[in-house]
Design a protein around this motif. Structure first.
Motif, PDB file in Angstrom:
ATOM      1  N   GLN A  87       0.733  -1.392  -0.119  1.00 48.67           N
ATOM      2  CA  GLN A  87       0.174   0.212  -0.193  1.00 48.67           C
ATOM      3  C   GLN A  87       1.102   1.139  -0.054  1.00 48.67           C
ATOM      4  O   GLN A  87       0.621   2.121  -0.869  1.00 48.67           O
ATOM      5  N   VAL A 107       2.256   1.650  -3.450  1.00 41.63           N
ATOM      6  CA  VAL A 107       1.211   2.268  -4.629  1.00 41.63           C
ATOM      7  C   VAL A 107       0.832   3.689  -4.248  1.00 41.63           C
ATOM      8  O   VAL A 107       0.792   4.687  -4.957  1.00 41.63           O
ATOM      9  N   THR A 108       0.842   4.164  -2.790  1.00 48.65           N
ATOM     10  CA  THR A 108       0.621   5.500  -2.512  1.00 48.65           C
ATOM     11  C   THR A 108       1.877   6.456  -2.939  1.00 48.65           C
ATOM     12  O   THR A 108       1.748   7.444  -3.645  1.00 48.65           O
ATOM     13  N   GLU A 109       3.003   6.122  -2.787  1.00 49.29           N
ATOM     14  CA  GLU A 109       4.339   6.892  -3.286  1.00 49.29           C
ATOM     15  C   GLU A 109       4.229   6.918  -4.689  1.00 49.29           C
ATOM     16  O   GLU A 109       4.380   7.796  -5.579  1.00 49.29           O
ATOM     17  N   ASN A 110       3.693   5.850  -5.408  1.00 47.46           N
ATOM     18  CA  ASN A 110       3.720   5.981  -7.037  1.00 47.46           C
ATOM     19  C   ASN A 110       2.985   6.740  -7.297  1.00 47.46           C
ATOM     20  O   ASN A 110       2.966   7.790  -8.058  1.00 47.46           O
ATOM     21  N   THR A 111       1.386   6.814  -6.833  1.00 47.26           N
ATOM     22  CA  THR A 111       0.618   7.704  -7.205  1.00 47.26           C
ATOM     23  C   THR A 111       1.078   9.150  -7.102  1.00 47.26           C
ATOM     24  O   THR A 111       0.651  10.113  -7.831  1.00 47.26           O
ATOM     25  N   THR A 112       1.681   9.352  -5.625  1.00 43.80           N
ATOM     26  CA  THR A 112       2.121  10.839  -5.372  1.00 43.80           C
ATOM     27  C   THR A 112       3.170  11.202  -6.524  1.00 43.80           C
ATOM     28  O   THR A 112       3.305  12.504  -6.957  1.00 43.80           O
ATOM     29  N   LYS A 129       3.341  10.293  -9.500  1.00 46.79           N
ATOM     30  CA  LYS A 129       2.612  10.492 -10.905  1.00 46.79           C
ATOM     31  C   LYS A 129       1.976  11.907 -10.860  1.00 46.79           C
ATOM     32  O   LYS A 129       1.955  12.479 -11.710  1.00 46.79           O
ATOM     33  N   GLN A 130       1.418  12.277  -9.520  1.00 47.81           N
ATOM     34  CA  GLN A 130       0.850  13.514  -9.595  1.00 47.81           C
ATOM     35  C   GLN A 130       1.934  14.598  -9.761  1.00 47.81           C
ATOM     36  O   GLN A 130       1.608  15.530 -10.376  1.00 47.81           O
ATOM     37  N   GLN A 131       2.918  14.260  -8.925  1.00 49.62           N
ATOM     38  CA  GLN A 131       4.235  15.286  -9.013  1.00 49.62           C
ATOM     39  C   GLN A 131       4.431  15.634 -10.319  1.00 49.62           C
ATOM     40  O   GLN A 131       4.914  16.683 -11.109  1.00 49.62           O
ATOM     41  N   ARG A 139       2.856  15.010 -13.113  1.00 47.01           N
ATOM     42  CA  ARG A 139       1.568  15.498 -13.829  1.00 47.01           C
ATOM     43  C   ARG A 139       1.892  17.304 -13.703  1.00 47.01           C
ATOM     44  O   ARG A 139       1.884  18.156 -14.648  1.00 47.01           O
TER      45      ARG A 139
END
Length: 193
Positions: free
Chosen positions: A132, A135-140, A142-144, A146
Motif C-alpha cells: 500500500q 502504491v501511495t508513493e507511486n500515485t504521489t 505520478k501527480q508530481q 503531472r
C-alpha cells in the motif's frame, strides 16, 4: 549616433531577412526532393520561419510562386517519373521494417508479460503494509510528474509569448527608427535671437 544605430538595425534586419529567404529556398528544395506537398505550414516548419513572414514578405512569396510554377514543367514531371523506382524501393524497405518492428513488438510483449509475472510473485512476498505504501508513493510521484509537466507547458507558453512580443517590439523599434531617421539627420537651422 542615432543614425548609426538606425543603419545598424536596418542592416541587421536585412541580413536576418536574407537568412530567412535562404532557409526558405533550402526548404523548398527539400520538399521538392521529397515530393512533399508545398504548404505554408510545411514551409514555415522546415525553413524555421513564421507563417506571417511567408505571407507578408514579397520576396518570399515570389520565391514560392516561382518554385511551384517551375516544378510543374514537363522536365520536372519527367524527372519525377524517373524517381518512381526509388520510391518503390523505399516502400518495400518500409514494409520490411514494419514487419521487423511487429516481430520485435511481439517479443517485447512476451518479455513484459514474463516480467509482470515475476513482479506478482514478488508482491506476494512483501509485507501487507509495504504494498500500500508503494502504491501511495507511486500515485504521489505520478501527480508530481503531472504537475511538473503542466508547469513546464505553462513556462513554454510564456516563453513563446515573450519571444513573440520581443519580435514585435524589435519590428516596431526598427519602424520607429526608420521613421525618425529623416528628422535626426536633417541639418539644423540656425535660430536668430
Amino acid at each position: 549616433m542615432n543614425a548609426l544605430r538606425t543603419e545598424a538595425a536596418i542592416q541587421a534586419r536585412r541580413q536576418a531577412t536574407e537568412e530567412m529567404l535562404e532557409r526558405l529556398r533550402t526548404a523548398l528544395a527539400a520538399l521538392a526532393r521529397d515530393h512533399a506537398p508545398v504548404t505554408v505550414a510545411a514551409l514555415a516548419r522546415t525553413a524555421r520561419v513564421s507563417r506571417t513572414f511567408l505571407y507578408q514578405n514579397q520576396q518570399a512569396r515570389a520565391i514560392i510562386e516561382q518554385t511551384t510554377r517551375s516544378s510543374r514543367t514537363p522536365s520536372a514531371i519527367a524527372a519525377s517519373n524517373r524517381t518512381q523506382p526509388v520510391w518503390k524501393e523505399r516502400a518495400l524497405n518500409a514494409e520490411d521494417a514494419l514487419a521487423r518492428a511487429q516481430r520485435e513488438i511481439r517479443t517485447q510483449r512476451t518479455h513484459i508479460a514474463e516480467l509482470l509475472g515475476k513482479i506478482r510473485d514478488l508482491e506476494h512476498d512483501l509485507p501487507e503494509g509495504s504494498l500500500q505504501r508503494l502504491v501511495t508513493e507511486n500515485t504521489t510521484l505520478k501527480q508530481q510528474a503531472r504537475q511538473l509537466t503542466q508547469e513546464n507547458q505553462r513556462i513554454q507558453e510564456r516563453l513563446a509569448s515573450a519571444r513573440q512580443n520581443n519580435r514585435f517590439m524589435d519590428k516596431r523599434i526598427a519602424d520607429l527608427e526608420a521613421h525618425l531617421a529623416p528628422y535626426l539627420t536633417a541639418p539644423s537651422t540656425p535660430t536668430t535671437p
